[in-house]
Scaffold this motif. Structure first.
Motif, PDB file in Angstrom:
ATOM      1  N   ASP A  46       0.814  -1.167   0.121  1.00 57.87           N
ATOM      2  CA  ASP A  46       0.061  -0.034  -0.177  1.00 57.87           C
ATOM      3  C   ASP A  46       0.903   1.456   0.058  1.00 57.87           C
ATOM      4  O   ASP A  46       0.263   2.235   0.166  1.00 57.87           O
ATOM      5  CB  ASP A  46      -1.025  -0.031   1.168  1.00 57.87           C
ATOM      6  CG  ASP A  46      -1.915  -1.093   1.062  1.00 57.87           C
ATOM      7  OD1 ASP A  46      -2.365  -1.462   0.072  1.00 57.87           O
ATOM      8  OD2 ASP A  46      -2.375  -1.459   2.301  1.00 57.87           O
ATOM      9  N   LEU A  47       2.204   1.112  -0.089  1.00 61.62           N
ATOM     10  CA  LEU A  47       3.037   2.510  -0.318  1.00 61.62           C
ATOM     11  C   LEU A  47       3.328   2.690  -1.596  1.00 61.62           C
ATOM     12  O   LEU A  47       4.045   1.413  -2.539  1.00 61.62           O
ATOM     13  CB  LEU A  47       4.412   2.007   0.312  1.00 61.62           C
ATOM     14  CG  LEU A  47       5.351   3.230   0.328  1.00 61.62           C
ATOM     15  CD1 LEU A  47       4.809   4.558   1.029  1.00 61.62           C
ATOM     16  CD2 LEU A  47       6.552   2.630   1.198  1.00 61.62           C
ATOM     17  N   ASP A  48       2.898   3.631  -2.454  1.00 67.73           N
ATOM     18  CA  ASP A  48       3.394   3.860  -3.532  1.00 67.73           C
ATOM     19  C   ASP A  48       4.493   5.011  -3.527  1.00 67.73           C
ATOM     20  O   ASP A  48       4.719   6.129  -3.205  1.00 67.73           O
ATOM     21  CB  ASP A  48       2.130   4.876  -4.242  1.00 67.73           C
ATOM     22  CG  ASP A  48       2.240   5.126  -5.862  1.00 67.73           C
ATOM     23  OD1 ASP A  48       3.738   5.106  -6.231  1.00 67.73           O
ATOM     24  OD2 ASP A  48       1.112   5.228  -6.312  1.00 67.73           O
ATOM     25  N   ALA A  49       5.723   4.337  -4.210  1.00 70.53           N
ATOM     26  CA  ALA A  49       6.878   5.071  -3.982  1.00 70.53           C
ATOM     27  C   ALA A  49       7.331   5.426  -5.430  1.00 70.53           C
ATOM     28  O   ALA A  49       7.266   4.521  -6.446  1.00 70.53           O
ATOM     29  CB  ALA A  49       8.129   4.206  -3.425  1.00 70.53           C
ATOM     30  N   ALA A  50       8.142   6.679  -5.440  1.00 73.81           N
ATOM     31  CA  ALA A  50       8.469   7.033  -6.825  1.00 73.81           C
ATOM     32  C   ALA A  50       9.730   6.556  -7.281  1.00 73.81           C
ATOM     33  O   ALA A  50      10.634   5.881  -6.369  1.00 73.81           O
ATOM     34  CB  ALA A  50       8.891   8.595  -6.863  1.00 73.81           C
ATOM     35  N   GLY A  51       9.876   5.934  -8.392  1.00 71.56           N
ATOM     36  CA  GLY A  51      11.118   5.335  -9.104  1.00 71.56           C
ATOM     37  C   GLY A  51      12.248   6.268  -9.566  1.00 71.56           C
ATOM     38  O   GLY A  51      11.759   7.533  -9.779  1.00 71.56           O
ATOM     39  N   VAL A  52      13.041   5.677 -10.355  1.00 73.26           N
ATOM     40  CA  VAL A  52      14.108   6.628 -10.991  1.00 73.26           C
ATOM     41  C   VAL A  52      13.449   7.328 -12.150  1.00 73.26           C
ATOM     42  O   VAL A  52      13.480   8.437 -12.569  1.00 73.26           O
ATOM     43  CB  VAL A  52      15.226   5.807 -11.349  1.00 73.26           C
ATOM     44  CG1 VAL A  52      16.030   6.727 -12.275  1.00 73.26           C
ATOM     45  CG2 VAL A  52      16.075   5.032 -10.293  1.00 73.26           C
ATOM     46  N   GLY A  53      12.309   6.739 -12.946  1.00 73.32           N
ATOM     47  CA  GLY A  53      11.581   7.158 -13.726  1.00 73.32           C
ATOM     48  C   GLY A  53      12.171   7.214 -15.235  1.00 73.32           C
ATOM     49  O   GLY A  53      11.725   7.932 -15.973  1.00 73.32           O
ATOM     50  N   VAL A  54      13.278   6.316 -15.451  1.00 73.31           N
ATOM     51  CA  VAL A  54      13.854   6.416 -16.567  1.00 73.31           C
ATOM     52  C   VAL A  54      13.134   5.484 -17.799  1.00 73.31           C
ATOM     53  O   VAL A  54      13.182   5.466 -18.910  1.00 73.31           O
ATOM     54  CB  VAL A  54      15.229   6.029 -17.094  1.00 73.31           C
ATOM     55  CG1 VAL A  54      15.875   7.240 -16.274  1.00 73.31           C
ATOM     56  CG2 VAL A  54      15.453   4.744 -16.244  1.00 73.31           C
ATOM     57  N   LEU A  55      12.017   4.476 -17.088  1.00 72.13           N
ATOM     58  CA  LEU A  55      11.036   3.895 -17.744  1.00 72.13           C
ATOM     59  C   LEU A  55       9.720   4.207 -17.315  1.00 72.13           C
ATOM     60  O   LEU A  55       9.637   4.154 -15.979  1.00 72.13           O
ATOM     61  CB  LEU A  55      11.720   2.335 -17.724  1.00 72.13           C
ATOM     62  CG  LEU A  55      12.734   1.834 -18.378  1.00 72.13           C
ATOM     63  CD1 LEU A  55      13.033   0.353 -17.971  1.00 72.13           C
ATOM     64  CD2 LEU A  55      12.740   1.759 -20.207  1.00 72.13           C
ATOM     65  N   PRO A  56       8.930   4.430 -18.072  1.00 70.89           N
ATOM     66  CA  PRO A  56       7.461   4.674 -17.938  1.00 70.89           C
ATOM     67  C   PRO A  56       6.812   3.337 -17.189  1.00 70.89           C
ATOM     68  O   PRO A  56       6.875   2.254 -17.924  1.00 70.89           O
ATOM     69  CB  PRO A  56       6.734   5.251 -18.793  1.00 70.89           C
ATOM     70  CG  PRO A  56       7.433   4.812 -20.091  1.00 70.89           C
ATOM     71  CD  PRO A  56       8.828   4.600 -19.574  1.00 70.89           C
ATOM     72  N   GLY A  57       6.010   3.119 -16.224  1.00 74.38           N
ATOM     73  CA  GLY A  57       5.378   2.187 -16.110  1.00 74.38           C
ATOM     74  C   GLY A  57       5.205   2.138 -14.363  1.00 74.38           C
ATOM     75  O   GLY A  57       6.013   2.867 -13.630  1.00 74.38           O
ATOM     76  N   VAL A  58       4.556   1.218 -14.002  1.00 80.24           N
ATOM     77  CA  VAL A  58       4.219   0.829 -12.445  1.00 80.24           C
ATOM     78  C   VAL A  58       4.793  -0.861 -11.994  1.00 80.24           C
ATOM     79  O   VAL A  58       4.502  -1.687 -12.886  1.00 80.24           O
ATOM     80  CB  VAL A  58       2.830   1.095 -11.910  1.00 80.24           C
ATOM     81  CG1 VAL A  58       1.767   0.273 -12.747  1.00 80.24           C
ATOM     82  CG2 VAL A  58       2.830   0.802 -10.484  1.00 80.24           C
ATOM     83  N   VAL A  59       5.443  -0.691 -10.785  1.00 80.09           N
ATOM     84  CA  VAL A  59       5.926  -2.057 -10.538  1.00 80.09           C
ATOM     85  C   VAL A  59       4.569  -2.382  -9.407  1.00 80.09           C
ATOM     86  O   VAL A  59       4.439  -1.737  -8.514  1.00 80.09           O
ATOM     87  CB  VAL A  59       7.104  -2.107  -9.858  1.00 80.09           C
ATOM     88  CG1 VAL A  59       7.403  -3.541  -9.062  1.00 80.09           C
ATOM     89  CG2 VAL A  59       8.213  -1.781 -10.711  1.00 80.09           C
ATOM     90  N   GLU A  60       4.136  -3.571  -9.684  1.00 85.78           N
ATOM     91  CA  GLU A  60       2.812  -3.937  -8.888  1.00 85.78           C
ATOM     92  C   GLU A  60       2.869  -5.451  -8.383  1.00 85.78           C
ATOM     93  O   GLU A  60       3.778  -6.178  -9.041  1.00 85.78           O
ATOM     94  CB  GLU A  60       1.648  -3.693  -9.513  1.00 85.78           C
ATOM     95  CG  GLU A  60       1.352  -4.317 -10.721  1.00 85.78           C
ATOM     96  CD  GLU A  60       0.312  -3.924 -11.638  1.00 85.78           C
ATOM     97  OE1 GLU A  60      -0.734  -3.412 -10.805  1.00 85.78           O
ATOM     98  OE2 GLU A  60      -0.026  -4.145 -12.687  1.00 85.78           O
ATOM     99  N   ARG A  61       2.261  -5.636  -7.309  1.00 89.43           N
ATOM    100  CA  ARG A  61       2.258  -7.322  -6.946  1.00 89.43           C
ATOM    101  C   ARG A  61       1.638  -8.157  -8.000  1.00 89.43           C
ATOM    102  O   ARG A  61       0.613  -7.700  -8.879  1.00 89.43           O
ATOM    103  CB  ARG A  61       1.252  -7.312  -5.895  1.00 89.43           C
ATOM    104  CG  ARG A  61       1.362  -8.871  -5.260  1.00 89.43           C
ATOM    105  CD  ARG A  61       0.674  -8.710  -3.730  1.00 89.43           C
ATOM    106  NE  ARG A  61       0.366 -10.102  -3.177  1.00 89.43           N
ATOM    107  CZ  ARG A  61       1.454 -10.569  -2.455  1.00 89.43           C
ATOM    108  NH1 ARG A  61       2.723  -9.836  -2.157  1.00 89.43           N
ATOM    109  NH2 ARG A  61       1.381 -11.822  -1.861  1.00 89.43           N
ATOM    110  N   LEU A  62       2.167  -9.232  -8.412  1.00 91.89           N
ATOM    111  CA  LEU A  62       1.841 -10.212  -9.253  1.00 91.89           C
ATOM    112  C   LEU A  62       0.464 -10.752  -9.236  1.00 91.89           C
ATOM    113  O   LEU A  62       0.270 -11.042  -7.671  1.00 91.89           O
ATOM    114  CB  LEU A  62       2.890 -11.272  -9.623  1.00 91.89           C
ATOM    115  CG  LEU A  62       4.268 -10.760 -10.119  1.00 91.89           C
ATOM    116  CD1 LEU A  62       5.166 -11.931 -10.332  1.00 91.89           C
ATOM    117  CD2 LEU A  62       4.260  -9.947 -11.411  1.00 91.89           C
ATOM    118  N   HIS A  63      -0.284 -11.097 -10.216  1.00 89.31           N
ATOM    119  CA  HIS A  63      -1.593 -11.600  -9.964  1.00 89.31           C
ATOM    120  C   HIS A  63      -1.421 -13.211 -10.035  1.00 89.31           C
ATOM    121  O   HIS A  63      -1.681 -13.874 -10.874  1.00 89.31           O
ATOM    122  CB  HIS A  63      -2.621 -11.221 -11.076  1.00 89.31           C
ATOM    123  CG  HIS A  63      -2.758  -9.608 -10.803  1.00 89.31           C
ATOM    124  ND1 HIS A  63      -3.716  -9.047 -11.486  1.00 89.31           N
ATOM    125  CD2 HIS A  63      -2.397  -8.805  -9.914  1.00 89.31           C
ATOM    126  CE1 HIS A  63      -3.808  -7.762 -11.263  1.00 89.31           C
ATOM    127  NE2 HIS A  63      -2.949  -7.518 -10.277  1.00 89.31           N
TER     128      HIS A  63
END
Length: 208
Positions: free
Chosen positions: A97-114
């Motif tokens: 439940d924590l949304d942390a900013a990444g380096v951002g050189v690639l667009p996209g979101v890292v999330e829990r696998l389904h």
């Protein structure tokens, strides 16, 4: 001809010594350091990472990692991210439940696998594009993964990004990305036996 000089970025996270050994075995001169000048000057920079996305970003931010990565890429100088070092290159990560900013050189979101079975721990084949440099000469080999989070969509990536896929429990996610001087793998090449060694040799061959 001297071996390419590679810095394994020591920001307090990652399989630093196994990555260092594997890169040396693959033909690189390797230095383990967080020194900014060394990281900028090296022929290649490896960004490892294990554990939580936010904790890795805290470590990277503490040593100016995002700026070093961005500066290298702007100068067309190679960077390789591994595992959470791959994940933090994206825009942000949502973990516990924590949304942390990444380096951002690639667009996209890292999330829990389904997937019903997490963490994903073990050996997987991957689907690499035909023009991949990392996977040149490889086909059908298995690579070692250990994670519960990943990037499940490539919709926001630039058209020239080469995306390699795999799946776990029926859920597809990005196994690797190549775009210009930037390469990254969700799996651990340094723990992937002969296939991982071949991939590292392919990457090192781009550093000349």
């Amino acid at each position: 001809m001297t071996d390419p000089r590679v810095v394994v970025f020591d920001y307090g996270s990652g399989n630093l010594h196994s990555a260092t050994r594997a890169l040396r075995a693959a033909g690189a001169e390797v230095v383990l350091t967080a020194d900014a000048d060394a990281a900028l000057a090296a022929d290649g920079l490896v960004v490892p990472g294990v554990g939580a996305f936010a904790a890795c970003m805290d470590g990277l931010n503490a040593v100016g990692g995002p700026a070093i990565i961005a500066q290298r890429l702007a100068a067309d100088r190679p960077v390789l991210g591994i595992c959470v070092g791959h994940q933090v290159l994206f825009g942000h990560g949502v973990e516990h439940d924590l949304d942390a900013a990444g380096v951002g050189v690639l667009p996209g979101v890292v999330e829990r696998l389904h997937s019903a079975r997490l963490p994903h721990m073990g050996w997987n084949t991957v689907e690499a594009p035909a023009n991949s440099v990392l996977f040149a000469g490889l086909g059908g080999e298995r690579f070692y993964f250990v994670h519960s989070y990943g990037v499940r969509s490539s919709a926001d990536l630039a058209p020239d990004a080469l995306v390699t896929w795999t799946e776990h429990g029926g859920d597809r996610f990005i196994a690797a990305v190549e775009r210009g001087p930037l390469s990254s793998t969700q799996f651990h090449p340094e723990k992937s036996g002969s296939a991982g060694a071949a991939l590292l040799r392919n990457w090192i061959a781009t550093l000349g």
